[in-house]
Design a protein around this motif. Structure first.
Motif, PDB file in Angstrom:
ATOM      1  N   SER A  80       0.833  -1.354   0.191  1.00  0.00           N
ATOM      2  CA  SER A  80       0.063  -0.031  -0.085  1.00  0.00           C
ATOM      3  C   SER A  80       0.847   1.116   0.071  1.00  0.00           C
ATOM      4  O   SER A  80       2.085   1.222   0.244  1.00  0.00           O
ATOM      5  N   ALA A  81       0.083   2.290  -0.364  1.00  0.00           N
ATOM      6  CA  ALA A  81       0.901   3.532  -0.458  1.00  0.00           C
ATOM      7  C   ALA A  81       1.573   4.041   0.835  1.00  0.00           C
ATOM      8  O   ALA A  81       2.740   4.497   1.145  1.00  0.00           O
ATOM      9  N   GLU A  82       0.855   3.680   2.120  1.00  0.00           N
ATOM     10  CA  GLU A  82       1.326   4.250   3.384  1.00  0.00           C
ATOM     11  C   GLU A  82       2.675   3.362   3.673  1.00  0.00           C
ATOM     12  O   GLU A  82       3.518   3.879   4.399  1.00  0.00           O
ATOM     13  N   GLN A  83       2.561   2.139   3.311  1.00  0.00           N
ATOM     14  CA  GLN A  83       3.615   1.003   3.690  1.00  0.00           C
ATOM     15  C   GLN A  83       4.868   1.663   2.924  1.00  0.00           C
ATOM     16  O   GLN A  83       6.129   1.649   3.412  1.00  0.00           O
ATOM     17  N   ALA A 119       5.495   4.955   2.074  1.00  0.00           N
ATOM     18  CA  ALA A 119       5.777   5.969   2.655  1.00  0.00           C
ATOM     19  C   ALA A 119       6.716   5.597   3.977  1.00  0.00           C
ATOM     20  O   ALA A 119       7.822   6.217   4.265  1.00  0.00           O
ATOM     21  N   VAL A 120       6.314   4.636   4.710  1.00  0.00           N
ATOM     22  CA  VAL A 120       6.982   4.076   5.961  1.00  0.00           C
ATOM     23  C   VAL A 120       8.279   3.550   5.474  1.00  0.00           C
ATOM     24  O   VAL A 120       9.320   4.052   6.184  1.00  0.00           O
ATOM     25  N   TYR A 121       8.475   3.025   4.385  1.00  0.00           N
ATOM     26  CA  TYR A 121       9.540   2.395   4.093  1.00  0.00           C
ATOM     27  C   TYR A 121      10.660   3.417   3.809  1.00  0.00           C
ATOM     28  O   TYR A 121      11.815   3.550   3.987  1.00  0.00           O
ATOM     29  N   ARG A 122      10.022   4.546   3.014  1.00  0.00           N
ATOM     30  CA  ARG A 122      10.832   5.712   2.368  1.00  0.00           C
ATOM     31  C   ARG A 122      11.464   6.617   3.708  1.00  0.00           C
ATOM     32  O   ARG A 122      12.685   6.659   3.480  1.00  0.00           O
ATOM     33  N   ARG A 123      10.727   6.809   4.600  1.00  0.00           N
ATOM     34  CA  ARG A 123      11.202   7.242   5.601  1.00  0.00           C
ATOM     35  C   ARG A 123      12.054   6.565   6.618  1.00  0.00           C
ATOM     36  O   ARG A 123      13.147   7.193   6.877  1.00  0.00           O
ATOM     37  N   ASP A 168      12.929   9.934   1.865  1.00  0.00           N
ATOM     38  CA  ASP A 168      12.148  11.211   1.420  1.00  0.00           C
ATOM     39  C   ASP A 168      12.570  12.243   1.673  1.00  0.00           C
ATOM     40  O   ASP A 168      12.241  13.430   1.324  1.00  0.00           O
TER      41      ASP A 168
END
Lengths: 340, 358
Positions: free
Chosen positions: A63-66, A68-72, A77
């Motif tokens: 998912s998109a949130e996941q 984003a979590v990975y990227r952070r 990011d």
């Protein structure tokens, strides 16, 4: 090259004052090279088209949130320059990031694998250098004879053979076994895992045989050829004629006079060769599933686990730079003409 | 541009410091006027070659610069070949190469691209060698002999292209760094030195990982990582050539940078570049096989390294299917060896002092 003095002022002996300055210069050069490798390793891995996170997650739906979590989590990011300064800062404190694949610090994975690689390359290095110098000397001393032609031919042939292929063949013949020959050696890995104490050492040595044989076979040829041509260059030297005219025995002329002079190019080559060995070790470790840096590199490549690839690239390049520097530092000790 | 001319032409240290590059160049230029001179004089009156003398008597008396250059070139090629033939290993390498190139070129006629197709394979999976399949079959039942022949095209092509790229970059940087002194040369040689200390294959592996999977990537990865040795050699040779008086003459007559580099330096550097190319092709072929074996090659095409990777993935090592593994490796080794032998022979002819194959 070697025999006569170069034209110009007579060579000065290496004085105590000159060497430290020479060393400082070489060390500074090595430091700059290391820094350049660090910078390259950062930007090289930003060349990949697409999002590194996609590599990390593979084909799994995320998912998109996941994402984003990975990227952070991996700092992807941030703007590029900030990533870069952060990367350099961390690298200087010995932190090369976190492996996507193992979820562990890259430095830890490298630390685990390093001793195994050192064992393999160290053994092979000693053997192929000794073999190459020994055979190269004999070859040059009796150049043109049958033995010389056989050795040179064999060295050239082995030099043209891909190391991984030789490894695969050795596994088939000596591990799996072809009809009359039983399987003598283990097919891969570093130990069976069940032994303790001395038996474990024997077990590891048993696992070490085939990878070492492969590395030695593909690497000794170069040392042989360079030693041979260096000695051939030396053999026209007047001082050898003088030594013979004095009535020295042939093998004394060779050992005391010719070989020490001819070894200079070989010394440099031996270290420079380690660069080639690094590549060789990647393949040999892959083929024999040896749990070292090369095997780790292959695992990292197939994902691809970018922080790990990046870290290993840095380690391999650093190893070669350090070895070259070491060769530069040793060289004036052998030849006072170098290093002012 | 002429401001720096006198300085750069006179500055080179003539007392013989670049000794070996000097000798490398010598078979090319200073001797050839002699050799062309001798056939030229009996040529004019005797006219054994009717083709040339029939053109016009005036021309044979004073052949134009083009004709002279052509004749000189032909004479030096003939002399080169005469010397080359004396190196038996080099002749063997050349013959082996000719055979491989012939097989690769005629592959569409002898096997056709059908061998690559996984569907409708003619045999059973992993058959051992037989009358129908002389080298057996792979895990899809494809004819291994056909695949081997077909794969030689990719291996040779990638080797040649990568070496061409590598030598082009190397020669370009070497000549320009030798011609233009100053900051440009310093920067270029710094970059060269940096590439020189990098472990070549590791850098190529990383490049192939980071870029997309294709033959172009492989060629690029090998070409971009192997040029520095060529650059160094060519630069040394360029410096030696530019210290010769006729370069100064050319500059005095108003020859620009481009003219000097392309008309005077390049022809003198060419023999060295040729020897270097032959040696680089063999390592490029090995590098291609290595990258393909590590799974970084183009998965869509058959190459020798790719065949070895397929063999390993099919488990032919643990099941002892040696016939799947032996032929591609032999192919790689033979081609690499052939190029190495040729390269050494060329090097020995151009620079007898090297003593490589003494």
């Amino acid at each position: 090259m070697g025999g006569e003095r170069p034209p110009g002022p007579p060579p000065r002996r290496l004085t105590v004052g000159a060497y430290p300055r020479y060393v400082a210069g070489k060390l500074a050069g090595a430091a700059v090279s290391l820094l350049a490798v660090l910078v390259t390793s950062f930007f090289l891995f930003r060349m990949i088209p697409g999002d590194p996170v996609k590599f990390m997650t593979g084909r799994r739906p995320v998912s998109a949130e996941q994402i984003a979590v990975y990227r952070r989590e991996f700092g992807l990011d941030l703007p590029l320059w900030q990533q870069f300064t952060e990367y350099c800062g961390k690298a200087l404190t010995g932190d090369l990031g976190t492996s996507y694949q193992f979820r562990a610090p890259v430095v830890d994975k490298i630390g685990e694998a390093l001793p195994n690689t050192l064992l393999l390359t160290g053994t092979a290095f000693v053997l192929y250098t000794a073999l190459g110098v020994f055979l190269g000397t004999r070859s040059a001393w009796r150049h043109g004879r049958l033995g010389d032609r056989l050795h040179t031919g064999l060295a050239l042939t082995l030099y043209s053979i891909p190391s991984f292929w030789l490894g695969l063949l050795l596994i088939i013949v000596l591990s799996v076994g072809v009809d009359p020959i039983p399987g003598l050696f283990p097919t891969g890995g570093m130990e069976s895992g069940s032994e303790e104490g001395f038996a474990r050492t024997v077990d590891i040595a048993h696992h070490l045989v085939l990878p070492v044989v492969t590395l030695v076979a593909v690497e000794y040829g170069q040392t042989l050829l360079v030693t041979r041509s260096a000695l051939l260059d030396e053999m026209g030297g007047d001082y050898l004629t003088t030594a013979r005219a004095k009535g020295l025995r042939d093998d004394l002329v060779r050992r005391r006079h010719a070989v020490p002079n001819a070894l200079l190019p070989t010394v440099t080559l031996v270290f420079v060769n380690l660069g080639r060995t690094v590549a060789g070790v990647i393949l040999v470790e892959t083929v024999f599933s040896w749990p070292g840096l090369g095997g780790l590199f292959y695992q990292a490549l197939s994902v691809p686990d970018l922080p790990l690839v990046q870290g290993l690239f840095f380690v391999f390049a650093a190893a070669v730079i350090l070895m070259n520097t070491l060769a530069d530092l040793l060289y004036p000790l052998f030849d006072p003409r170098v290093g002012r | 541009m002429t401001a720096e001319t006198p300085g750069s032409a006179k500055s080179p240290k003539t007392p013989g410091s670049p000794e070996s590059p000097e000798t490398t160049g010598s078979p090319g230029s200073p001797e050839s006027p002699e050799t062309t001179g001798s056939p030229e004089s009996p040529d004019a009156p005797g006219s054994p070659q009717s083709g040339e003398s029939s053109e016009s008597p005036a021309k044979s008396a004073a052949p134009g610069p083009r004709a002279l250059a052509r004749r000189r070139r032909r004479a030096s090629v003939a002399r080169f070949w005469k010397e080359y033939r004396r190196h038996r290993a080099g002749v063997f390498g050349l013959a082996a190469l000719a055979l491989f190139v012939l097989v690769a070129l005629t592959a569409p006629l002898t096997v056709g691209s059908d061998v690559e197709r996984v569907t409708n394979a003619p045999g059973q999976p992993l058959e051992s060698p037989s009358g129908r399949f002389p080298l057996g079959t792979d895990q899809f039942g494809r004819d291994l002999l056909g695949l081997l022949i077909w794969g030689s095209r990719v291996s040779l092509l990638v080797g040649l292209l990568a070496a061409a790229l590598s030598v082009t970059i190397g020669a370009l940087i070497g000549i320009t760094a030798g011609h233009f002194r100053g900051w440009y040369a310093t920067v270029m040689m710094r970059i060269t030195d940096w590439f020189l200390v990098m472990p070549t294959l590791v850098l190529a592996i990383v490049l192939a990982t980071v870029l997309s999977r294709s033959l172009g990537t492989i060629v690029l990865a090998i070409g971009v990582t192997t040029w520095p040795t060529t650059a160094r050699l060519v630069r040394a040779q360029t410096l030696a050539v530019e210290s010769r008086p006729y370069i100064e003459r050319a500059k005095a007559l108003g020859g620009g940078h481009w003219h000097i580099m392309s008309r005077h330096v390049l022809p003198n550097v060419m023999p060295l570049v040729l020897a270097q190319t032959t040696l680089i092709i063999s390592s490029a072929i090995l590098a291609e096989a290595t990258l393909a074996f590590l799974g970084l090659g183009d998965p869509g095409v058959v190459s020798w390294g790719g065949l070895l990777q397929d063999a390993r993935e099919a488990g032919s090592v643990s099941s002892g299917d040696w016939w799947y593994l032996v032929p591609p490796g032999v192919g790689i080794a033979l081609v690499a060896l052939a190029f190495t032998l040729c390269g050494r022979a060329v090097e020995a002819v151009l620079n007898p002092r090297l003593g490589v194959s003494r």
